[in-house]
Structures are given as structure tokens and as C-alpha cells.
Design a protein around this motif. Sequence first.
Motif, PDB file in Angstrom:
ATOM      1  N   HIS A   1       0.784  -1.282   0.073  1.00 39.25           N
ATOM      2  CA  HIS A   1       0.087   0.020  -0.164  1.00 39.25           C
ATOM      3  C   HIS A   1       0.775   1.357   0.079  1.00 39.25           C
ATOM      4  N   ASP A   2       1.887   1.314   0.746  1.00 43.30           N
ATOM      5  CA  ASP A   2       2.917   2.370   0.941  1.00 43.30           C
ATOM      6  C   ASP A   2       3.496   2.537  -0.475  1.00 43.30           C
ATOM      7  N   ALA A   3       3.955   1.534  -0.967  1.00 45.93           N
ATOM      8  CA  ALA A   3       4.573   1.542  -2.352  1.00 45.93           C
ATOM      9  C   ALA A   3       3.689   1.944  -3.512  1.00 45.93           C
ATOM     10  N   LEU A   4       2.519   1.774  -3.633  1.00 48.04           N
ATOM     11  CA  LEU A   4       1.281   1.949  -4.483  1.00 48.04           C
ATOM     12  C   LEU A   4       1.189   3.624  -4.283  1.00 48.04           C
ATOM     13  N   LYS A   5       1.030   4.088  -3.098  1.00 44.29           N
ATOM     14  CA  LYS A   5       1.107   5.679  -3.078  1.00 44.29           C
ATOM     15  C   LYS A   5       2.105   6.380  -3.476  1.00 44.29           C
TER      16      LYS A   5
ATOM     17  N   TYR B   1      -1.904  -7.051 -10.741  1.00 42.08           N
ATOM     18  CA  TYR B   1      -3.284  -6.045 -10.281  1.00 42.08           C
ATOM     19  C   TYR B   1      -4.190  -7.291  -9.914  1.00 42.08           C
ATOM     20  N   ASN B   2      -4.633  -8.511 -10.703  1.00 41.94           N
ATOM     21  CA  ASN B   2      -5.467  -9.440 -10.262  1.00 41.94           C
ATOM     22  C   ASN B   2      -5.462  -9.715  -8.924  1.00 41.94           C
ATOM     23  N   ASP B   3      -3.969 -10.176  -8.671  1.00 37.87           N
ATOM     24  CA  ASP B   3      -3.529 -10.641  -7.204  1.00 37.87           C
ATOM     25  C   ASP B   3      -4.044  -9.703  -6.237  1.00 37.87           C
ATOM     26  N   LEU B   4      -3.450  -8.599  -6.523  1.00 33.70           N
ATOM     27  CA  LEU B   4      -3.633  -7.449  -5.415  1.00 33.70           C
ATOM     28  C   LEU B   4      -5.193  -7.151  -5.104  1.00 33.70           C
TER      29      LEU B   4
ATOM     30  N   VAL C   1      -8.383   2.173  -5.225  1.00 35.51           N
ATOM     31  CA  VAL C   1      -8.350   3.031  -6.323  1.00 35.51           C
ATOM     32  C   VAL C   1      -6.995   3.243  -6.893  1.00 35.51           C
ATOM     33  N   LEU C   2      -6.019   3.296  -6.028  1.00 32.27           N
ATOM     34  CA  LEU C   2      -4.524   3.210  -6.373  1.00 32.27           C
ATOM     35  C   LEU C   2      -4.263   2.251  -7.328  1.00 32.27           C
ATOM     36  N   LEU C   3      -5.080   0.974  -7.204  1.00 31.23           N
ATOM     37  CA  LEU C   3      -4.715  -0.238  -8.141  1.00 31.23           C
ATOM     38  C   LEU C   3      -5.266   0.130  -9.331  1.00 31.23           C
ATOM     39  N   LYS C   4      -6.652   0.717  -9.457  1.00 29.60           N
ATOM     40  CA  LYS C   4      -7.314   0.996 -10.582  1.00 29.60           C
ATOM     41  C   LYS C   4      -6.590   2.130 -11.474  1.00 29.60           C
ATOM     42  N   VAL C   5      -6.093   3.173 -10.785  1.00 29.28           N
ATOM     43  CA  VAL C   5      -5.432   4.387 -11.435  1.00 29.28           C
ATOM     44  C   VAL C   5      -4.145   3.769 -11.844  1.00 29.28           C
ATOM     45  N   GLY C   6      -3.674   3.000 -11.075  1.00 26.52           N
ATOM     46  CA  GLY C   6      -2.037   2.745 -11.475  1.00 26.52           C
ATOM     47  C   GLY C   6      -1.892   1.715 -12.583  1.00 26.52           C
ATOM     48  N   GLN C   7      -2.780   0.906 -12.860  1.00 29.55           N
ATOM     49  CA  GLN C   7      -2.728  -0.280 -13.487  1.00 29.55           C
ATOM     50  C   GLN C   7      -2.491   0.050 -15.153  1.00 29.55           C
ATOM     51  N   PRO C   8      -2.925   1.044 -15.527  1.00 25.28           N
ATOM     52  CA  PRO C   8      -2.393   1.348 -16.942  1.00 25.28           C
ATOM     53  C   PRO C   8      -1.340   1.944 -16.970  1.00 25.28           C
ATOM     54  N   ARG C   9      -0.654   2.850 -15.970  1.00 25.19           N
ATOM     55  CA  ARG C   9       0.352   3.579 -15.889  1.00 25.19           C
ATOM     56  C   ARG C   9       1.558   2.840 -15.496  1.00 25.19           C
ATOM     57  N   HIS C  10       1.559   1.797 -14.823  1.00 28.17           N
ATOM     58  CA  HIS C  10       2.801   1.280 -14.143  1.00 28.17           C
ATOM     59  C   HIS C  10       2.904  -0.352 -14.533  1.00 28.17           C
ATOM     60  N   HIS C  11       3.909  -0.839 -15.286  1.00 26.99           N
ATOM     61  CA  HIS C  11       3.947  -2.205 -15.505  1.00 26.99           C
ATOM     62  C   HIS C  11       3.871  -2.974 -14.347  1.00 26.99           C
ATOM     63  N   LEU C  12       4.299  -2.754 -13.244  1.00 27.22           N
ATOM     64  CA  LEU C  12       4.543  -3.229 -11.999  1.00 27.22           C
ATOM     65  C   LEU C  12       3.315  -3.758 -11.460  1.00 27.22           C
TER      66      LEU C  12
ATOM     67  N   VAL D   1       1.612   5.873  -7.473  1.00 25.95           N
ATOM     68  CA  VAL D   1       0.804   6.682  -8.135  1.00 25.95           C
ATOM     69  C   VAL D   1       0.287   7.914  -7.378  1.00 25.95           C
ATOM     70  N   ASP D   2       0.863   8.856  -7.941  1.00 24.59           N
ATOM     71  CA  ASP D   2       0.824  10.418  -7.411  1.00 24.59           C
ATOM     72  C   ASP D   2      -0.692  10.885  -7.638  1.00 24.59           C
ATOM     73  N   GLY D   3      -1.145  11.210  -6.044  1.00 26.08           N
ATOM     74  CA  GLY D   3      -2.538  11.768  -6.254  1.00 26.08           C
ATOM     75  C   GLY D   3      -3.029  11.904  -4.787  1.00 26.08           C
ATOM     76  N   GLU D   4      -4.076  12.620  -4.768  1.00 24.43           N
ATOM     77  CA  GLU D   4      -4.765  12.670  -3.300  1.00 24.43           C
ATOM     78  C   GLU D   4      -5.342  11.478  -2.693  1.00 24.43           C
ATOM     79  N   GLU D   5      -5.867  10.789  -3.802  1.00 26.86           N
ATOM     80  CA  GLU D   5      -6.333   9.466  -3.267  1.00 26.86           C
ATOM     81  C   GLU D   5      -5.539   8.223  -2.825  1.00 26.86           C
ATOM     82  N   ASP D   6      -5.587   7.671  -1.396  1.00 24.56           N
ATOM     83  CA  ASP D   6      -4.917   6.794  -1.014  1.00 24.56           C
ATOM     84  C   ASP D   6      -5.369   5.428  -0.832  1.00 24.56           C
ATOM     85  N   ARG D   7      -6.834   5.144  -1.063  1.00 26.98           N
ATOM     86  CA  ARG D   7      -7.249   3.823  -1.101  1.00 26.98           C
ATOM     87  C   ARG D   7      -6.691   2.892  -1.979  1.00 26.98           C
TER      88      ARG D   7
END
Length: 241
Positions: A22-26, A54-57, A38-49, A29-35
Motif C-alpha cells: 500500500h505504501d509503495a502504491l501511494k 493487479y489481479n492478485d492484489l 483506487v490506487l490499483l485502478k488508477v495505477g494499472q494502466p500507468r505502471h507495469h509493476l 501513483v501520485d495523487g490525493e486518493e490513497d485507498r
Amino acid sequence: MNDEKKNFSLSERFEVAYNLIHDALKQLVDGEEDRFSVLLKVGQPRHHLIDRFYNDLKQYSKLRNAIVHEKREPGLYIAQPNEEVVEHIEKIAAIFGKPMTGLSIATKEVKFFETTQSLLEVLEAIQKYGYSQYPIYEEKNYKGLLKTTHILSWMSDTLQDGKINIADRTVADLIPYIKEAPIEFVQKDINIFEIEEIFEEKHRRKIDLEAVIVNENGEENQWPIGLITPWDLIEIDYTVD
């Protein structure tokens, strides 16, 4: 009693790994939302990692909610992760927490030339190393990325009576033949995820990045200590099995 302690330990291990991710995701994914979701959804198309896990997490997020929010009483959980799940999320957390440096996938023995060096040295390096491209510098300032095709173009224009005279020819003679190629310079401690983002960002802008040159501080006027091409990204391994 022993089983209860074991389950409690697994649940704690799971939550520790989850929180590290969770800390690594924050951070990724640079943004105000830290759930987490949401971080998964926003970050999936941006970051290969993030996309890789994604599915596991996403499933682990549901499990974590059950573990944390559905306790019957302190220490007594409705849902319990098994050891295999815990070990898997811990491996993912380790990948998120300690990404490899870009140098881990870079060509370490970067062969580069200064404009004052002889053309013969270039040809000998091609024979020895087999590289297809070589950074060129003039008084420590980057001048371009020399490719073997550029040398062939120079040879074609220089050919006279079936012969090519390379005596007294230097790398400076090749400069007019070096076509401008998109290059990025990065500092030596950059990690592989940041390298991926550089290539992805260029791709989104329809720029075919030729290479990333790694040096001390990411400045153009520093000697290269590593060179990363799109092909080197294949070496990045996110396997946790």
C-alpha cells in the motif's frame, strides 16, 4: 491453541506485507486518493509493476478487508490467509519494496568514443564488442549515438575506386552522418520501474526512444556507466513463483 497462534501469525504477516505494498502504491501513483483499490485502478494502466500483479492484489484487497473488518473478537478472524497466500504476498511486497536499479539491466561495459579518436578504433571496437550503437562525446559533451549504419553511410560516400581510406580519419568525420536519435540521461541510482516509465511516456507521445544512458547524476556532460535499450526491458523479471 497452536493452530490459533499460527493463524494469527499468518494474518499479521499478511497485513504487514499488504501495508508495505500500500505504501509503495501511494508512492508510485501520485495523487490525493490513497485507498488501495483506487490506487490499483488508477495505477494499472500507468505502471507495469501494478499491472503485473493487479489481479492478485485486487483479490488480496478483498481478503484484507475480511481479515481486518470482520473480526468476531480480538485475535479471532472469520477469514484466514493460508501460508501459500501469505508467502506470495510477501514476495510481491519484496518486489515493490526493493526495485532493482536500472544498472541491473543495463549494458555495463559501455563503449563510447570521443570525436578525437581514430576511426580505426571504432572499427576495432565493433569487431570486439559487436555493439550496434556507441555514444559519442566531444570534450565530455554528448554529441550523438553512433550506429553501424552511420559508418556504412560514411564508407559509401568515401568509397573511391573500390577503396576506403581510413588513415587519419577520426570520429569527428562521422558526426555529419549521425542522425538525431531520442535519448534520455538518468542518474545511476534510478530503478527499473522508473526506467519503464520513461520508455512508456515516450511511447505515449509516439517517440521511439533509442536508449537511456546512465551516468553519475543524469547530466549530458558526464561519462556513461550504463546504456539501456528497449530490448533490455525484457530482462526485468517480476516472477514470484
